[in-house]
Design a protein around this motif. Structure first.
Motif, short mmCIF file in Angstrom:
data_model
loop_
_atom_site.label_atom_id
_atom_site.label_comp_id
_atom_site.label_asym_id
_atom_site.label_seq_id
_atom_site.Cartn_x
_atom_site.Cartn_y
_atom_site.Cartn_z
N VAL A 209 41.30 -64.27 -76.05
CA VAL A 209 41.43 -63.43 -77.24
C VAL A 209 42.04 -64.16 -78.43
CG1 VAL A 209 41.58 -61.27 -75.95
CG2 VAL A 209 43.67 -62.54 -76.44
N GLY A 210 42.50 -65.37 -78.27
CA GLY A 210 43.16 -66.04 -79.38
C GLY A 210 44.52 -65.46 -79.66
N ARG A 211 44.97 -65.64 -80.89
CA ARG A 211 46.30 -65.15 -81.27
C ARG A 211 46.18 -64.11 -82.38
NH1 ARG A 211 50.46 -68.18 -79.37
NH2 ARG A 211 49.93 -70.17 -78.40
N GLY A 212 47.11 -63.20 -82.41
CA GLY A 212 47.12 -62.16 -83.43
C GLY A 212 47.96 -61.00 -82.96
N HIS A 213 48.48 -60.24 -83.95
CA HIS A 213 49.41 -59.17 -83.59
C HIS A 213 48.74 -58.08 -82.75
CE1 HIS A 213 47.38 -57.33 -87.03
NE2 HIS A 213 47.84 -56.17 -86.63
N LEU A 214 47.41 -57.95 -82.83
CA LEU A 214 46.71 -56.94 -82.03
C LEU A 214 46.48 -57.40 -80.60
CD1 LEU A 214 43.88 -55.48 -84.31
CD2 LEU A 214 45.78 -54.23 -83.31
N LEU A 215 46.71 -58.67 -80.32
CA LEU A 215 46.17 -59.25 -79.10
C LEU A 215 47.23 -59.80 -78.15
CD1 LEU A 215 43.38 -61.30 -80.93
CD2 LEU A 215 43.18 -58.99 -79.99
N GLU A 216 48.50 -59.55 -78.40
CA GLU A 216 49.54 -60.31 -77.71
C GLU A 216 50.04 -59.69 -76.42
OE1 GLU A 216 52.44 -60.70 -80.75
OE2 GLU A 216 51.41 -62.35 -81.77
N ASN A 217 49.98 -58.36 -76.29
CA ASN A 217 50.67 -57.71 -75.17
C ASN A 217 49.77 -56.68 -74.49
OD1 ASN A 217 53.38 -58.94 -75.44
ND2 ASN A 217 53.40 -57.88 -77.41
N ALA A 218 48.63 -57.12 -74.02
CA ALA A 218 47.66 -56.19 -73.44
C ALA A 218 48.22 -55.47 -72.21
CB ALA A 218 46.37 -56.92 -73.08
N ASP A 219 48.92 -56.19 -71.34
CA ASP A 219 49.46 -55.57 -70.13
C ASP A 219 50.49 -54.50 -70.47
OD1 ASP A 219 47.84 -57.27 -68.67
OD2 ASP A 219 49.43 -58.73 -68.30
N ARG A 220 51.35 -54.80 -71.44
CA ARG A 220 52.32 -53.80 -71.88
C ARG A 220 51.64 -52.59 -72.49
NH1 ARG A 220 57.59 -56.75 -74.60
NH2 ARG A 220 58.25 -57.93 -72.76
N ASP A 221 50.61 -52.84 -73.30
CA ASP A 221 49.89 -51.73 -73.92
C ASP A 221 49.20 -50.88 -72.86
OD1 ASP A 221 50.61 -52.57 -76.46
OD2 ASP A 221 48.85 -53.84 -76.69
N LEU A 222 48.68 -51.51 -71.81
CA LEU A 222 48.07 -50.75 -70.72
C LEU A 222 49.09 -49.84 -70.06
CD1 LEU A 222 45.55 -50.28 -68.92
CD2 LEU A 222 46.39 -52.14 -67.45
N GLY A 223 50.28 -50.36 -69.78
CA GLY A 223 51.33 -49.53 -69.20
C GLY A 223 51.71 -48.37 -70.09
N GLN A 224 51.78 -48.61 -71.40
CA GLN A 224 52.12 -47.53 -72.33
C GLN A 224 51.03 -46.45 -72.35
OE1 GLN A 224 54.66 -50.51 -75.31
NE2 GLN A 224 52.89 -49.41 -76.10
N HIS A 225 49.78 -46.86 -72.29
CA HIS A 225 48.70 -45.88 -72.20
C HIS A 225 48.85 -45.03 -70.95
CE1 HIS A 225 45.30 -46.87 -75.17
NE2 HIS A 225 46.38 -47.50 -75.61
N PHE A 226 49.15 -45.66 -69.83
CA PHE A 226 49.31 -44.91 -68.58
C PHE A 226 50.47 -43.92 -68.68
CE2 PHE A 226 47.24 -48.49 -65.90
CZ PHE A 226 45.99 -47.95 -66.16
N MET A 227 51.56 -44.30 -69.33
CA MET A 227 52.69 -43.39 -69.47
C MET A 227 52.32 -42.17 -70.31
SD MET A 227 55.33 -44.41 -67.70
CE MET A 227 53.99 -44.56 -66.52
N GLN A 228 51.60 -42.39 -71.39
CA GLN A 228 51.18 -41.27 -72.23
C GLN A 228 50.27 -40.32 -71.47
OE1 GLN A 228 49.90 -42.61 -76.28
NE2 GLN A 228 50.65 -44.58 -75.55
N LEU A 229 49.33 -40.89 -70.72
CA LEU A 229 48.44 -40.06 -69.92
C LEU A 229 49.20 -39.32 -68.83
CD1 LEU A 229 45.58 -42.69 -69.63
CD2 LEU A 229 45.37 -40.48 -70.81
N TYR A 230 50.21 -39.98 -68.27
CA TYR A 230 50.99 -39.35 -67.19
C TYR A 230 51.81 -38.18 -67.71
CZ TYR A 230 54.56 -38.41 -63.76
OH TYR A 230 55.40 -37.76 -62.89
N TRP A 231 52.54 -38.38 -68.80
CA TRP A 231 53.43 -37.28 -69.21
C TRP A 231 52.64 -36.09 -69.77
CZ3 TRP A 231 55.67 -41.40 -72.80
CH2 TRP A 231 55.17 -41.31 -74.11
N ARG A 232 51.39 -36.31 -70.13
CA ARG A 232 50.55 -35.18 -70.53
C ARG A 232 49.90 -34.51 -69.32
NH1 ARG A 232 48.46 -38.62 -74.69
NH2 ARG A 232 46.38 -38.58 -73.75
N GLY A 233 50.12 -35.08 -68.12
CA GLY A 233 49.58 -34.47 -66.92
C GLY A 233 48.16 -34.87 -66.60
#
Length: 204
Positions: free
Chosen positions: A123-147
Motif C-alpha cells: 500500500v505504500g505510505r500515507g495517513h490512510l494506509l498505516e494502521n489497517a489491523d487497528r482499523d479492522l479491530g475498531q470496525h469490529f468493536m463498533q459492530l459488536y457494541w451495536r449488537g
C-alpha cells in the motif's frame, strides 16, 4: 481528481434528480466510467483504486447491488493484483466507520483480513494506509457494541482476538473506552460491553 469528480457527480445526481429510488442505472455514464476503471488492463493506478475503497459505503448506499456484484473487481484476489486489493481494503477501513450493510457485503473479506494480521501489504505510505489491523479491530468493536456481531463460539470477533497480538488486542479494547460518552451509553450497549470485558478477562 477525475474519479473523485465522478463520485461527486453521482452524489449530486442522487440528491437532485428527485427520484424515489436511485441506483447507478440512473447515471449510466458514471456507471460505465466506474466499471471501466475497475479493469486493471485499463487503469492499474493504486491512487484510483484507493477511491473505490474510500467511498465504498457511499456506493453501497447508492446502489448496494452494484457493489455486491463488483466486490471481486474492487478487491481482486489474484496475487499479481494484490496492490490494488490492499490499497482499496485499507482505504475502506481507515476512511470509514463500520456500516452494517457494507460489513455484510464484505464479511468474507473481513474474515480473510484476520488471517492477514501483521502481514505486509502493498500500500505504500500515507495517513490512510498505516494502521489497517487497528482499523479492522475498531470496525469490529463498533459492530459488536451495536449488537451486529458477537464473541460466542467461533464468531468473527473471537477469531480476531485469538489471532491478534497483545498490542493489537490492547488497542482494540482501549478504543472502546476512548469511544464512550458515559452520558450517552444505553443500558443495552453497556451490558454488551460488560460481557465483552468479562470475555476478555476470562480468555486473556
Amino acid at each position: 481528481r477525475a474519479i473523485r469528480s465522478a463520485v461527486m457527480y453521482i452524489e449530486w445526481c442522487r440528491d437532485s434528480l428527485g427520484r424515489q429510488s436511485f441506483s447507478l442505472e440512473s447515471v449510466p455514464e458514471a456507471k460505465r466510467l466506474l466499471e471501466r476503471h475497475l479493469d486493471p488492463k485499463i487503469d492499474s493506478a493504486v491512487d484510483v483504486r484507493l477511491i473505490y475503497g474510500e467511498f465504498l459505503p457511499f456506493f453501497a448506499h447508492a446502489d448496494e447491488k452494484w457493489v455486491a456484484d463488483n466486490v471481486e473487481r474492487i478487491f481482486p484476489a489474484s496475487l499479481e493484483l494484490s496492490p490494488l486489493k490492499d490499497v482499496a481494503w485499507v482505504a475502506y477501513l481507515s476512511a470509514n466507520p463500520a456500516y452494517d450493510r457494507a460489513f455484510e457485503i464484505l464479511r468474507n473479506l473481513c474474515t480473510s483480513a484476520i488471517k492477514d494480521i501483521d502481514k505486509p501489504r502493498h500500500v505504500g505510505r500515507g495517513h490512510l494506509l498505516e494502521n489497517a489491523d487497528r482499523d479492522l479491530g475498531q470496525h469490529f468493536m463498533q459492530l459488536y457494541w451495536r449488537g451486529y456481531i458477537g464473541v460466542e463460539g467461533e464468531q468473527i470477533l473471537s477469531r480476531f482476538f485469538n489471532h491478534a497480538g497483545d498490542s493489537l488486542r490492547a488497542h482494540t479494547i482501549a478504543f472502546v473506552g476512548r469511544s464512550l460518552n458515559p452520558a450517552e451509553v444505553s443500558p443495552d450497549i453497556l451490558t454488551r460491553l460488560v460481557a465483552l470485558w468479562d470475555y476478555r478477562l476470562a480468555n486473556a
